[in-house]
Design a protein around this motif. Structure first.
Motif, mmCIF file in Angstrom:
data_model
loop_
_atom_site.group_PDB
_atom_site.id
_atom_site.type_symbol
_atom_site.label_atom_id
_atom_site.label_comp_id
_atom_site.label_asym_id
_atom_site.label_seq_id
_atom_site.Cartn_x
_atom_site.Cartn_y
_atom_site.Cartn_z
ATOM 1 N N ASP A 195 2.116 8.981 3.342
ATOM 2 C CA ASP A 195 1.229 7.917 3.841
ATOM 3 C C ASP A 195 0.019 8.525 4.533
ATOM 4 O O ASP A 195 -1.105 8.032 4.407
ATOM 5 N N ARG B 276 -4.483 -0.148 -3.027
ATOM 6 C CA ARG B 276 -4.208 0.750 -1.883
ATOM 7 C C ARG B 276 -5.480 1.262 -1.234
ATOM 8 O O ARG B 276 -5.504 1.553 -0.051
ATOM 9 N N HIS B 277 -6.526 1.440 -2.060
ATOM 10 C CA HIS B 277 -7.765 2.008 -1.518
ATOM 11 C C HIS B 277 -8.258 1.228 -0.306
ATOM 12 O O HIS B 277 -8.847 1.793 0.604
ATOM 13 N N TRP C 239 0.799 -1.233 0.000
ATOM 14 C CA TRP C 239 0.000 0.000 0.000
ATOM 15 C C TRP C 239 0.825 1.274 0.000
ATOM 16 O O TRP C 239 0.319 2.333 -0.339
ATOM 17 N N ARG D 245 -6.772 2.637 2.954
ATOM 18 C CA ARG D 245 -6.901 4.048 3.340
ATOM 19 C C ARG D 245 -7.595 4.211 4.692
ATOM 20 O O ARG D 245 -7.074 4.853 5.597
ATOM 21 N N ARG D 246 -8.812 3.666 4.793
ATOM 22 C CA ARG D 246 -9.561 3.845 6.041
ATOM 23 C C ARG D 246 -8.872 3.130 7.220
ATOM 24 O O ARG D 246 -8.771 3.702 8.303
ATOM 25 N N GLN E 233 -7.310 10.324 1.306
ATOM 26 C CA GLN E 233 -7.420 10.499 -0.149
ATOM 27 C C GLN E 233 -8.851 10.345 -0.632
ATOM 28 O O GLN E 233 -9.237 10.917 -1.644
ATOM 29 N N GLU E 234 -9.619 9.564 0.125
ATOM 30 C CA GLU E 234 -10.990 9.292 -0.276
ATOM 31 C C GLU E 234 -11.799 10.588 -0.273
ATOM 32 O O GLU E 234 -11.776 11.352 0.672
ATOM 33 N N GLU F 209 -4.231 1.571 -8.224
ATOM 34 C CA GLU F 209 -4.557 2.259 -6.958
ATOM 35 C C GLU F 209 -5.605 1.495 -6.148
ATOM 36 O O GLU F 209 -5.689 1.654 -4.933
ATOM 37 N N GLU G 268 -6.363 5.442 8.470
ATOM 38 C CA GLU G 268 -6.965 6.545 9.222
ATOM 39 C C GLU G 268 -7.352 6.077 10.633
ATOM 40 O O GLU G 268 -7.101 6.766 11.623
ATOM 41 N N LEU H 261 -2.496 9.470 2.144
ATOM 42 C CA LEU H 261 -3.287 8.338 1.638
ATOM 43 C C LEU H 261 -4.519 8.116 2.525
ATOM 44 O O LEU H 261 -5.605 7.811 2.030
ATOM 45 N N ALA H 262 -4.348 8.334 3.839
ATOM 46 C CA ALA H 262 -5.452 8.093 4.773
ATOM 47 C C ALA H 262 -6.659 8.982 4.489
ATOM 48 O O ALA H 262 -7.782 8.647 4.847
#
Ligand SMILES: C[S@@+](CC[C@H](N)C(=O)[O-])C[C@H]1O[C@@H](n2cnc3c(N)ncnc32)[C@H](O)[C@@H]1O
Length: 401
Positions: free
Chosen positions: A253, A353-354, A24, A357-358, A259-260, A350, A361, A256-257
């Motif tokens: 990084d 990696r998605h 990721w 993300r959460r 990015q959504e 991607e 976070e 990325l958390a």
């Protein structure tokens, strides 16, 4: 089964994230050949073969009927992001109170206000208040005084005007929350609220709160807005686990958390896609011209500022990076088409990696919760509104013991 205490959950998630770090962490945008492509060649081939519909569906909701179970720990990741919904059965606030606040923002405020208890005599302070919409709404709802701290004088002026016009006992104070004197607002009997305070602004609040012992209700945001590039966990346990499992996080990084994004209007989405395709087309072109196979980051452009044509975009980007493009001999449509093709690939790669993300976070939020627990707080975590209102919907309620 997800561990029940924040500490054991942090431990479990650290192990999970660390063991998949190689997958990721690298952003496909940067690499013509992803570092994990060899080790996960079947996954890469599968992703690259996805049609547009499946790609869009997984982009929107990476966990909904994910087809990546064969390669990735989808069940554990889905489990790791579960948080209680705190927003059920709330009565709406009067509609007239939403004047001067955008529709989605108002619904966030409404949901947030219901999470902040009113304890008679306990002063309410809003950290990084903007125009103080949150504190004003809370103050109006409970008919209690509140203070909003904001460093932009214009926002303070406008917010104060709004509160005065509505007869609400809110005082907006021009205050840099990073300055030493900001601590003066956080008396042990205060209750502090912060909605979408970014990176260092909210970690500052946590650190000050740990000293003063004030109660907190916080929805963190933009974890990556930090002065330091490398992330140093706030909690002792976070640091110990990150060292033990070699989980190394940096500002990219943390980005990325968050990015959504909630689905933007169609025109905005189309322009964002075009900007990304052009950025990638320019990147391929500069790699060729400079004979140097490395990604060259180009600043982003605000919505509406994107030039009309790919050629103009490339000239703009080259200028930003101090490159000169040859006056003739560039087949622009070829590079533009390559950019679009590469965007299709990057979007598909991607998707792996998605899924992280959460969970990432949640890891950051758990680190914050543990930091407060180590300082003697009781901390409750949950989501305060639907993701459609804001993807940054995690709420921490911390009460000093
Ligand atoms: C993302 S906005 C959130 C505003 C508000 N809480 C909301 O949800 O609408 C962050 C706010 O923090 C303010 N801010 C940024 N740095 C600050 C600082 N050092 N001291 C005080 N306020 C700051 C910005 O001006 C902005 O109004």
């Amino acid at each position: 089964m997800i561990p029940s205490s924040h500490g054991s959950r942090l431990r479990w998630l650290t192990e999970l994230l660390a063991s998949w770090q190689a997958l990721w962490q690298p952003a496909p945008f940067y690499y013509r050949r992803l570092p994990w492509a060899e080790d996960f060649s079947a996954l890469r081939d599968y992703l690259l073969a996805l049609d547009d519909r499946d790609c869009a569906r997984l982009e929107q909701d990476p966990f909904a009927s994910s087809v990546l179970y064969d390669w990735l720990p989808v069940v554990d990741l889905a489990e790791s992001i579960r948080l209680p919904a705190l927003f059920q059965a709330q009565s709406p606030l009067p509609n007239a109170w939403s004047a001067h606040v955008g529709g989605r923002k108002w619904r966030q405020l409404e949901a947030f206000v219901h999470q902040v208890e009113m304890i008679p005599g306990q002063p309410l302070v809003e950290w990084c208040a903007g125009k103080g919409h949150l504190a004003r709404t809370w103050s109006r709802f409970h008919d209690q005084p509140a203070v909003g701290l904001e460093w932009q004088p214009e926002l303070c002026r406008l917010g104060q005007q709004l509160a005065d016009r509505q007869g609400v006992a809110l005082r907006l104070e021009q205050q840099d929350v990073m300055a030493a004197d900001a601590a003066g607002w956080l008396s042990p009997d205060a209750q502090v609220v912060a909605l979408h305070a970014c990176g260092d602004l909210h970690t500052r609040l946590l650190k000050q709160a740990a000293i003063s012992g004030c109660d907190l209700t916080l929805a963190p945001c933009c974890y990556q807005r930090t002065a330091e590039y490398d992330y140093r966990p706030l909690s002792r346990l976070g640091r110990e686990l990150a060292d033990r499992y070699d989980l190394r996080l940096n500002r990219d990084d943390l980005a990325l958390a968050v990015q959504e994004t909630v689905t933007a209007p169609k025109a905005v989405r189309r322009q964002r896609e075009q900007a990304n395709a052009w950025r990638l087309g320019f990147d391929l072109l500069q790699r060729e011209l400079c004979d140097h196979d490395e990604y060259l980051p180009v600043p982003s452009l605000a919505y509406g500022r994107l030039p009309m044509h790919f050629t103009d975009f490339c000239h703009w980007a080259a200028k930003q990076k101090g490159l000169s493009l040859p006056a003739a001999g560039i087949d622009w449509s070829h590079w533009e088409a390559l950019g679009w093709q590469r965007l299709g690939e990057v979007k598909r790669l991607e998707l792996a990696r998605h899924l992280f993300r959460r969970p990432l976070e949640i890891w950051l939020v758990l680190d914050r919760a543990l930091f407060l627990e180590e300082a003697g707080y009781h901390v409750e975590l949950g989501v305060f509104c639907e993701r459609e209102l804001t993807p940054r919907n995690i709420l921490m309620k911390a009460v000093s013991n």
